[in-house]
Design an enzyme around this catalytic site. Structure first.
Site, short mmCIF file in Angstrom:
data_model
loop_
_atom_site.label_atom_id
_atom_site.label_comp_id
_atom_site.label_asym_id
_atom_site.label_seq_id
_atom_site.Cartn_x
_atom_site.Cartn_y
_atom_site.Cartn_z
CG HIS A 123 -55.74 -10.04 61.69
ND1 HIS A 123 -55.44 -10.53 60.56
CD2 HIS A 123 -56.63 -9.93 61.99
CE1 HIS A 123 -56.93 -11.39 60.42
NE2 HIS A 123 -57.98 -11.10 61.22
CE LYS A 226 -59.66 -4.79 58.49
NZ LYS A 226 -61.07 -6.51 59.25
CB CYS A 364 -58.43 -13.68 63.11
SG CYS A 364 -59.54 -13.88 62.42
N1 7TS Z 1 -54.52 -7.71 59.47
C1 7TS Z 1 -55.12 -6.74 60.74
C2 7TS Z 1 -54.93 -5.66 62.14
C3 7TS Z 1 -56.73 -6.84 60.90
O1 7TS Z 1 -57.47 -6.31 61.77
C4 7TS Z 1 -57.34 -8.00 60.29
C5 7TS Z 1 -59.04 -7.71 59.78
C6 7TS Z 1 -56.01 -8.26 58.39
C7 7TS Z 1 -55.22 -8.03 59.22
C8 7TS Z 1 -57.34 -8.95 57.57
O2 7TS Z 1 -57.97 -7.77 57.04
P1 7TS Z 1 -58.34 -8.29 55.30
O3 7TS Z 1 -59.72 -6.52 55.19
O4 7TS Z 1 -57.93 -8.68 54.50
O5 7TS Z 1 -59.91 -9.37 56.54
N2 7TS Z 1 -58.92 -7.38 61.24
C9 7TS Z 1 -60.82 -8.65 60.99
C10 7TS Z 1 -61.28 -8.14 62.77
O6 7TS Z 1 -60.68 -6.93 63.77
N3 7TS Z 1 -61.67 -8.70 63.02
O7 7TS Z 1 -62.00 -9.13 61.56
C11 7TS Z 1 -61.85 -8.64 60.98
#
Ligand code: 7TS
Length: 406
Positions: A123, A226, A364
């Site tokens: 990501h 999540k 992303c």
């Molecule tokens: N790492 C992974 C593997 C992720 O899926 C995401 C967010 C992040 C880091 C960042 O997380 P945050 O809570 O700091 O935003 N992934 C996604 C997605 O798959 N669709 O929207 C956000």
């Protein structure tokens, strides 16, 4: 298995709504999950009762809020089997946690010519912070290659390691493809070479049990939102011997022991890394989410989700006009696909009209999309409250897209 999905669904108020006159099918769980009633109630009761700032007041409410806040830290420590609360840092989210490590660890340990290893399926949150700190410190970013199914090439990984490698940071589960990475093997190889490993567990914590001591990782991070908790809260687990050496990431209130205009001494762990007023309600709400998950039971959640994923894959694999990505032996939570010759955005727009929330785009994770030769995919990401009937409804919607555009 004592798993009653219909009963569980009643715990999630947002699932009980209609979109375009049809019952909502929520398949965007990798972006954020829905929240059980107990989490929502905890937020309301916090703001209706003990709302006050933490770690600074002797008054009753502040003590209550601090106690509840710190109880969540205990819960997180126990949940991921960390050794002590010093290793549990509360952040704003997974992205914030990775930025913390990249900046603090990077500025302290990286010298010009040093190297950082990430993987090809990360990501953006686990790419950009490393890229920026590498540029700032004259270090170099190296990337573990993947095959077309999202399996990382461990032989190539071994070849990337050198005496200049300062840290390896890889995702536990890819958010774009759902592939479960061989993190145990990566950590073992890294440690043979005395290199610390950070795991981006934003998706991993949701679909697998995590024991940081057993994994032997040096850092592990995730987001509450999540994992059925509120937004704006993240966790960073860090091995104490590294956290002790790392300088603060941000500075200000809360992270200090004493301040004069000439000098500041920093607070002890974990507070050295916690600046300003945290999301107290969100943290306490995340505690409620963890209690809820523990009550349902992660082993049952995993086996239900794995079964649902197998069911969905079997059905989707029957459609010869679908291209399914991430065809790995080890996958969880996510199915990423395209209808051949149909733009994912067009498909997503039609699927939405069926009341089904999927995500379309690059998720992303632009580099892995580039590697797969597509601008984006349609992603159905599942949680333990999704059902086979919902998968069947997705199939109907996909067939309609094919009929309209195919
Ligand atoms: N790492 C992974 C593997 C992720 O899926 C995401 C967010 C992040 C880091 C960042 O997380 P945050 O809570 O700091 O935003 N992934 C996604 C997605 O798959 N669709 O929207 C956000």
């Amino acid at each position: 298995m004592n798993f009653d999905v219909e009963k569980i669904r009643k715990d999630f108020p947002a699932l009980n709504q209609e979109v375009y006159g049809k019952p909502l099918v929520y398949f965007d769980n990798a972006a954020t999950s829905q929240k059980p009633r107990v989490v929502i109630d905890t937020l309301v009761s916090y703001y209706s009762g003990i709302n006050s700032n933490v770690h600074r007041g002797v008054h009753y409410l502040s003590q209550q809020a601090t106690e509840a806040f710190e109880q969540t830290r205990d819960l997180i420590r126990d949940y991921i089997h960390a050794k002590s609360n010093s290793e549990i840092i509360i952040t704003k989210g997974a992205t914030d946690s990775i930025n913390l490590v990249a900046n603090s660890f990077g500025r302290h340990f990286f010298k010009p010519g040093d190297e950082v290893i990430i993987s090809a399926t990360e990501h953006h949150a686990n790419i950009v912070p490393w890229q920026v700190i590498c540029k700032d410190t004259g270090s170099k970013l190296k990337v573990i290659p993947t095959d077309e199914n999202g399996n990382l090439n461990l032989d190539s990984f071994k070849g990337l390691i050198s005496h200049k490698t300062k840290i390896i940071s890889v995702g536990h589960i890819s958010n774009a493809l759902g592939v479960v990475n061989p993190i145990r093997e990566i950590i073992r190889i890294a440690h043979q070479n005395n290199i610390p490993v950070m795991i981006d567990g934003a998706q991993g914590i949701v679909h697998r049990e995590v024991d940081v001591q057993e994994l032997d990782c040096d850092f592990y991070c995730f987001s509450s939102h999540k994992f059925y908790g509120p937004m704006g809260v993240g966790i960073l687990y860090g091995r104490e011997k590294f956290l002790e050496q790392m300088p603060p990431y941000q500075t200000g209130g809360e992270m200090i022991k004493s301040v004069t205009f000439e000098n500041t001494t920093f607070n002890e762990l974990p507070f050295k890394f916690e600046t300003g007023t945290p999301n107290v309600a969100g943290v306490i709400g995340f505690g409620a989410a963890l209690e809820y998950i523990k009550k349902i039971g992660m082993p049952d959640i995993i086996s239900y989700e794995d079964d649902l994923l197998k069911y969905a894959l079997k059905k989707l694999n029957n459609l010869d006009y679908l291209q399914i990505y991430g065809n790995s032996q080890e996958r969880a939570g996510v199915i990423s696909f395209n209808l051949k010759d149909i733009h994912p955005y067009d498909a997503g727009t039609i699927i939405d009209k069926f009341g089904i929330a999927v995500r379309t785009g690059n998720h992303c994770a632009q580099p892995v999309m580039d590697f797969l030769g597509t601008t984006g995919t349609i992603r159905a990401s599942m949680a333990f409250y999704n059902t086979r009937e919902e998968v069947d409804r997705l199939l109907v919607a996909i067939e309609k897209v094919k009929e309209m555009f195919g």
